[in-house]
Design a protein around this motif. Sequence first.
Motif, short mmCIF file in Angstrom:
data_model
loop_
_atom_site.label_atom_id
_atom_site.label_comp_id
_atom_site.label_asym_id
_atom_site.label_seq_id
_atom_site.Cartn_x
_atom_site.Cartn_y
_atom_site.Cartn_z
N GLN A 1 76.07 90.16 65.25
CA GLN A 1 74.77 90.58 67.02
C GLN A 1 75.54 90.96 67.62
O GLN A 1 76.87 90.82 68.00
CB GLN A 1 74.53 88.93 67.03
N VAL B 1 70.41 92.19 69.15
CA VAL B 1 70.04 92.52 67.83
C VAL B 1 71.03 91.49 66.82
O VAL B 1 72.28 90.94 67.21
CB VAL B 1 70.78 93.71 67.63
N GLN B 2 70.49 91.02 65.83
CA GLN B 2 70.70 90.20 64.77
C GLN B 2 71.02 90.77 63.49
O GLN B 2 69.47 91.13 62.81
CB GLN B 2 70.48 88.68 65.03
N THR B 3 72.23 90.74 62.59
CA THR B 3 70.98 91.70 61.30
C THR B 3 72.58 90.82 60.61
O THR B 3 73.92 90.88 60.21
CB THR B 3 71.62 93.07 60.88
N CYS C 1 72.84 96.68 57.29
CA CYS C 1 70.69 97.81 57.60
C CYS C 1 71.55 98.70 58.05
O CYS C 1 71.79 98.96 59.61
CB CYS C 1 69.89 97.21 57.84
N GLN D 1 69.46 100.76 59.25
CA GLN D 1 68.71 100.57 61.05
C GLN D 1 69.33 99.67 62.42
O GLN D 1 69.87 100.11 63.38
CB GLN D 1 67.18 100.43 60.89
N ASP D 2 69.56 98.66 60.95
CA ASP D 2 69.75 98.00 62.95
C ASP D 2 71.56 97.87 62.61
O ASP D 2 71.62 98.34 64.03
CB ASP D 2 70.68 96.57 61.82
N ALA E 1 70.51 101.14 66.00
CA ALA E 1 70.70 100.36 66.99
C ALA E 1 71.68 99.61 66.89
O ALA E 1 72.52 99.61 68.69
CB ALA E 1 70.01 99.32 66.49
#
Length: 250
Positions: free
Chosen positions: A94, A103-105, A229, A231-232, A235
């Motif tokens: 995160q 953002v957290q993944t 991921c 995309q994450d 980011a």
Amino acid sequence: MEKILSKPKVWVPVVILAGMLVILMIIQLINSCYAVNALLKKEGLNYQVENSAGWNEYETRNLKKDIFWYEQLLILSQADSIYLAFDLQDSLVQIGIKGFNMVQTKILHLHPSDFLKDLNEDSYRHFTTINPIVEETACIPKKAVKKVIAYSDNEEHHDADKLPVYDIPLSWSFTTGSNLRVVITGVKRMADSSFSLQPTQDFVKYRFLEFIKQPVSKHYNPTIYLWLCDQDAKAIFRAVPPGGKVLFRN
């Protein structure tokens, strides 16, 4: 009689090359052992140090880790800069600012799975305390570059050029002030929302490229490999500033 020409023994250079690679790997292993000891001495760490009361008990050790984690997050929440936090215990990455998670993944895969988990208390605190990013490389730029064309008054104006889209998966590595190295690989999402995950293939590729780049190294960086991921991951990569603060828990 026709002369029978013997075929050249093509396997000879292959065997010689394989032998040279084995020798280089042995030398690399020996140098890595020396580098580990040098790192421990430089950082003032000793894996034989006596732990504080309760650290050898599973529940008490996890409680102490949680307390230390939240103490570090509290310190980061008092600053105005974006930080990057790796919660390996809950498989989360995160970025946040002022205590708010932007953002957290989920971590799709982690190697090694027990990274920092079984260290003594002194070493664990050393590697999991807040540290800045001191060096980083990536396959895409952190800030996209936009090409601008200057038109004269008599030229027809077209739509502005769009920012470039980097379709390749992210490959991002950085080293923290505590000498920890993090390698992040972006994983594309498939049409059915699943991920095309190939951690073994990616890991072998990384290790091979590192070996080719520097067969014999006198430096050692404890390294963690993460698959996120794509995309994450992109980011997070673009949001974390150069020299940004990093925090770990496991």
